[in-house]
Design a protein around this motif. Structure first.
Motif, PDB file in Angstrom:
ATOM      1  N   ALA A 162       0.817  -1.214   0.000  1.00  0.00           N
ATOM      2  CA  ALA A 162       0.000   0.000   0.000  1.00  0.00           C
ATOM      3  C   ALA A 162       0.851   1.265   0.000  1.00  0.00           C
ATOM      4  N   LEU A 163       2.160   1.113   0.155  1.00  0.00           N
ATOM      5  CA  LEU A 163       3.037   2.269   0.335  1.00  0.00           C
ATOM      6  C   LEU A 163       3.163   3.141  -0.918  1.00  0.00           C
ATOM      7  N   PRO A 164       3.358   2.571  -2.129  1.00  0.00           N
ATOM      8  CA  PRO A 164       3.538   3.447  -3.303  1.00  0.00           C
ATOM      9  C   PRO A 164       2.378   4.407  -3.534  1.00  0.00           C
ATOM     10  N   ILE A 165       1.148   3.890  -3.535  1.00  0.00           N
ATOM     11  CA  ILE A 165       0.006   4.765  -3.800  1.00  0.00           C
ATOM     12  C   ILE A 165      -0.222   5.720  -2.620  1.00  0.00           C
ATOM     13  N   SER A 166       0.137   5.299  -1.407  1.00  0.00           N
ATOM     14  CA  SER A 166       0.018   6.174  -0.237  1.00  0.00           C
ATOM     15  C   SER A 166       0.976   7.350  -0.341  1.00  0.00           C
ATOM     16  N   VAL A 176     -11.219   8.195 -12.676  1.00  0.00           N
ATOM     17  CA  VAL A 176     -11.710   9.086 -11.620  1.00  0.00           C
ATOM     18  C   VAL A 176     -10.591   9.999 -11.137  1.00  0.00           C
ATOM     19  N   ILE A 177      -9.437   9.409 -10.849  1.00  0.00           N
ATOM     20  CA  ILE A 177      -8.365  10.157 -10.190  1.00  0.00           C
ATOM     21  C   ILE A 177      -7.735  11.195 -11.117  1.00  0.00           C
ATOM     22  N   LEU A 178      -7.490  10.852 -12.369  1.00  0.00           N
ATOM     23  CA  LEU A 178      -6.822  11.797 -13.277  1.00  0.00           C
ATOM     24  C   LEU A 178      -7.632  13.082 -13.483  1.00  0.00           C
ATOM     25  N   PHE A 180       1.265   9.519 -10.607  1.00  0.00           N
ATOM     26  CA  PHE A 180       0.166   8.554 -10.635  1.00  0.00           C
ATOM     27  C   PHE A 180       0.100   7.861 -11.995  1.00  0.00           C
ATOM     28  N   MET A 181       0.287   8.609 -13.064  1.00  0.00           N
ATOM     29  CA  MET A 181       0.285   8.012 -14.401  1.00  0.00           C
ATOM     30  C   MET A 181       1.419   7.004 -14.559  1.00  0.00           C
ATOM     31  N   VAL A 182       2.589   7.334 -14.001  1.00  0.00           N
ATOM     32  CA  VAL A 182       3.729   6.411 -14.036  1.00  0.00           C
ATOM     33  C   VAL A 182       3.400   5.146 -13.246  1.00  0.00           C
ATOM     34  N   HIS A 183       2.787   5.333 -12.082  1.00  0.00           N
ATOM     35  CA  HIS A 183       2.394   4.199 -11.245  1.00  0.00           C
ATOM     36  C   HIS A 183       1.415   3.291 -11.973  1.00  0.00           C
ATOM     37  N   GLN A 184       0.429   3.885 -12.644  1.00  0.00           N
ATOM     38  CA  GLN A 184      -0.560   3.096 -13.376  1.00  0.00           C
ATOM     39  C   GLN A 184       0.066   2.360 -14.549  1.00  0.00           C
ATOM     40  N   SER A 185       0.992   3.032 -15.221  1.00  0.00           N
ATOM     41  CA  SER A 185       1.680   2.400 -16.343  1.00  0.00           C
ATOM     42  C   SER A 185       2.515   1.214 -15.878  1.00  0.00           C
ATOM     43  N   TRP A 186       3.203   1.375 -14.754  1.00  0.00           N
ATOM     44  CA  TRP A 186       4.020   0.288 -14.209  1.00  0.00           C
ATOM     45  C   TRP A 186       3.143  -0.885 -13.794  1.00  0.00           C
ATOM     46  N   GLN A 187       2.014  -0.580 -13.155  1.00  0.00           N
ATOM     47  CA  GLN A 187       1.099  -1.649 -12.744  1.00  0.00           C
ATOM     48  C   GLN A 187       0.558  -2.412 -13.939  1.00  0.00           C
TER      49      GLN A 187
END
Length: 406
Positions: free
Chosen positions: A214-218, A278-280, A382-389
């Protein structure tokens, strides 16, 4: 079975935990607003001492959060919630008889302990009682309890102080918290029978305090909370400096109204389309709201910025919280919640401190423009995080691996 059937969100347990959350945060924000006045007028303290009365409780809550999930593992989420709400209520009663500064500081430290555990327990229990397929929508509704308390707490406390003493105010808040205890009693939480959970209870490690998944998105959310601290801490001062003190009292009211109106749309969208849909846009709205605040010179622009920040930030907070909880196995919901709010509260606390220096050196318009740029950076991360996921794993494989490991 009807494919259109949806498990209900508004169960007795969900309503109970939401009202408990509202009562706790109403008391928290009521004290947050009035204690500096209490310290200065009633105890003869300084402005710095008044600020310290606010900060101490938040610092204690941040320190306690990593241990709160372990405590909830030991005693159970419902029992831990009831115990800590009872302690929180008893501590609120003590304010009635506090008439010196140092005892008040000790009281704030102690109050922060129960608050840190409660805010972890309520978030984890809410995630447990909401149907999994409607978690984004449900946690969005649950988050409204805290956001409404942001408005109701200061409004009730400051209104009461026009007619009654601080002691009557503290008594009123204490009585309201008894209602919080009653609501916590009606919450039903399923017992976790996971064997791994039983093993965890026998040892203590970093894994007990922090949910690494949960740490990265937090951490990404903490940048948004860092920016939001400029609104929470300085919007009333800023409004007064530009001659809009009479309008500033409506800022958080507009914030709350817009958030409530948008919630039935954004919550289901999160569950059906995914977090980025939603978030973007909401991060973009939040950034525009802060930028609008930086050039505000009249009442309608102040309220417009309130609407934009309410629509933006009021939606991204529960969305990020949902992502943090979904990143962890279901039996680690309390650990994910504790991790999320520990990092989130740190952003608020740090922001409240450092933005004061920015205002002193560069002024309010520069502060809010800087915070708007910070939200743009948050959007990119956040976009980088989503791309990595998307490249490395999917939510389905996450859940599968979580079930395998448990």
């Amino acid at each position: 079975m009807n494919k259109n059937y949806q498990e209900p969100i508004w169960t007795k347990s969900f309503i109970g935990i939401s009202v408990t959350q509202f009562m706790v945060y109403l008391t928290f924000y009521a004290l947050l607003t009035t204690l500096p006045i209490f310290v200065i007028k009633q105890l003869g303290g300084t402005n710095a001492q008044g600020g310290l009365a606010v900060t101490l409780m938040l610092i204690t809550a941040i320190i306690v959060r990593p241990f709160s999930a372990k405590f909830l593992d030991w005693v159970g989420k419902k029992k831990g919630l009831i115990i800590c709400v009872a302690i929180y209520t008893a501590t609120t009663f003590v304010y009635i008889w506090t008439d010196q500064f140092m005892p008040l500081m000790l009281l704030r430290l102690f109050h922060g302990i129960s608050f840190g555990v409660i805010s972890t327990a309520t978030g984890a229990i809410a995630a447990d009682v909401i149907p999994e397929k409607r978690r984004g929508e449900g946690l969005g509704y649950f988050a409204m309890a805290m956001n409404l308390a942001v408005v109701a707490g200061p409004f009730i406390s400051l209104t009461l102080l026009q007619f009654v003493s601080f002691q009557v105010l503290f008594t009123t808040l204490s009585i309201l918290m008894i209602g919080g205890i009653v609501c916590s009693l009606v919450v039903h939480v399923a017992q976790n029978t996971n064997t791994q959970q039983e093993q965890v209870n026998k040892k203590f490690s970093l894994h007990d305090m922090i949910e690494l998944k949960a740490l990265p998105i937090s951490l990404i959310c903490s940048l948004a909370s860092l920016a939001y601290a400029s609104v929470l801490s300085f919007v009333s001062v800023y409004s007064e400096s530009i001659g809009l003190a009479s309008v500033s009292s409506y800022f958080f009211l507009v914030f709350a109204i817009v958030m409530i109106i948008s919630r039935p749309y954004f919550g289901p969208l999160f569950d059906t389309k995914g977090p980025k849909y939603v978030i973007l846009p909401c991060l973009l709205l939040f950034a525009v709201g802060l930028a609008a605040l930086s050039i505000t010179h009249n009442g309608w622009m102040l309220l417009l910025s309130a609407a934009l920040t309410g629509l933006g930030y009021g939606t991204i907070l529960p969305s990020f919280q949902t992502m943090a909880i979904q990143a962890a196995p279901s039996h680690r919901s309390s650990h994910a919640t504790a991790t999320f709010f520990m990092v989130y509260d740190t952003g608020i606390a740090v922001g409240s401190f450092i933005w004061g220096f920015v205002v002193s050196g560069f002024g309010f318009p520069s502060l809010y423009l800087l915070c708007a740029l910070l939200v743009v950076v948050t959007t990119i991360l956040f976009m980088v995080h989503q791309s990595w996921q998307h490249k490395h794993h999917t939510p389905q494989s996450n859940e599968l691996s979580a079930n395998t490991s448990s």
